[in-house]
Design an enzyme around this catalytic site. Structure first.
Site, mmCIF file in Angstrom:
data_model
loop_
_atom_site.group_PDB
_atom_site.id
_atom_site.type_symbol
_atom_site.label_atom_id
_atom_site.label_comp_id
_atom_site.label_asym_id
_atom_site.label_seq_id
_atom_site.Cartn_x
_atom_site.Cartn_y
_atom_site.Cartn_z
ATOM 1 N N CYS A 77 1.087 -1.105 -0.068
ATOM 2 C CA CYS A 77 -0.201 -0.200 -0.052
ATOM 3 C C CYS A 77 0.545 1.044 0.322
ATOM 4 O O CYS A 77 2.084 0.898 -1.023
ATOM 5 C CB CYS A 77 -1.160 -0.089 1.399
ATOM 6 S SG CYS A 77 -0.105 -0.229 3.007
ATOM 7 N N ARG A 108 -3.533 -0.832 5.341
ATOM 8 C CA ARG A 108 -3.337 -1.719 4.475
ATOM 9 C C ARG A 108 -3.072 -2.812 4.596
ATOM 10 O O ARG A 108 -3.716 -4.184 4.296
ATOM 11 C CB ARG A 108 -4.647 -1.234 3.020
ATOM 12 C CG ARG A 108 -5.379 0.247 3.267
ATOM 13 C CD ARG A 108 -5.649 0.684 2.002
ATOM 14 N NE ARG A 108 -4.753 1.397 1.785
ATOM 15 C CZ ARG A 108 -4.682 2.237 0.764
ATOM 16 N NH1 ARG A 108 -5.790 2.546 -0.110
ATOM 17 N NH2 ARG A 108 -3.381 3.046 0.683
ATOM 18 N N ASP A 160 -7.929 4.107 0.898
ATOM 19 C CA ASP A 160 -7.096 4.806 2.333
ATOM 20 C C ASP A 160 -8.025 4.595 2.970
ATOM 21 O O ASP A 160 -8.835 6.254 2.845
ATOM 22 C CB ASP A 160 -5.875 5.925 1.189
ATOM 23 C CG ASP A 160 -5.032 6.139 2.577
ATOM 24 O OD1 ASP A 160 -4.931 5.892 3.786
ATOM 25 O OD2 ASP A 160 -4.598 6.716 1.905
#
Ligand code: 4NP
Length: 153
Positions: A8, A14, A122
């Site tokens: 990420c 994440r 996000d």
């Protein structure tokens, strides 16, 4: 042995979750799972406390992870590089040296929704609801990835 890297931007929200979730679903002797970020802002940090908390609720401990930047050598070390969103995809593809490198890079949500090129949003600037959503999407994608690995020789 299948070697998988989750990527990420910050490697604190994440991809640490993706790493922890996939590790919980695969046979360890068959698989290496790691994660990295395309950015370096959080180098050396533990995952975000919201990621740690949602993982803990599912009995997954990600507190041992430490953020690191994605490196060109990762193309050699890993068979598959799962990116969380299209921006990560562009950033990683920009570092690829050849078609072989490029072919390893995949959007993780394409495992659930093939060819739709959807993003895991996000969650950094949002509340804990975003993290729950991220967790559920990653859990479903990792189920599919794990089934392929576990049934593969
Ligand atoms: P991640 O989330 O890419 O899922 O780890 C982010 C974490 C930090 C930042 C951006 C995204 N940041 O800009 O610091």
């Amino acid at each position: 042995m299948t070697k998988i890297l989750m990527v990420c931007l910050g490697n604190i929200c994440r991809s640490p979750l993706a790493e922890g979730i996939l590790k919980s679903k695969v046979f360890g002797f068959k698989t290496i799972v790691d994660s990295a970020g395309t950015g370096e802002y959080h180098k050396g940090e533990k995952p975000d406390k919201r990621s740690i908390s949602i993982a803990k609720k599912k009995n997954i401990d990600i507190t041992g992870q430490s953020a690191r930047k994605f490196l060109i050598e990762d193309f050699d070390k890993f068979d598959l590089i799962y990116v969380m969103d299209n921006s990560n995809y562009e950033n990683v593809i920009a570092l690829a040296r050849n078609e072989d490198d490029k072919s390893k890079v995949k959007l993780i949500l394409n495992e659930i929704f093939p060819n739709e090129n959807l993003d895991i949003p996000d969650p950094y600037y949002g509340g804990s609801f975003g993290f729950k959503n991220v967790y559920n999407m990653l859990d479903e994608a990792c189920d599919i990835i794990a089934k392929k690995i576990n049934s593969n020789g």
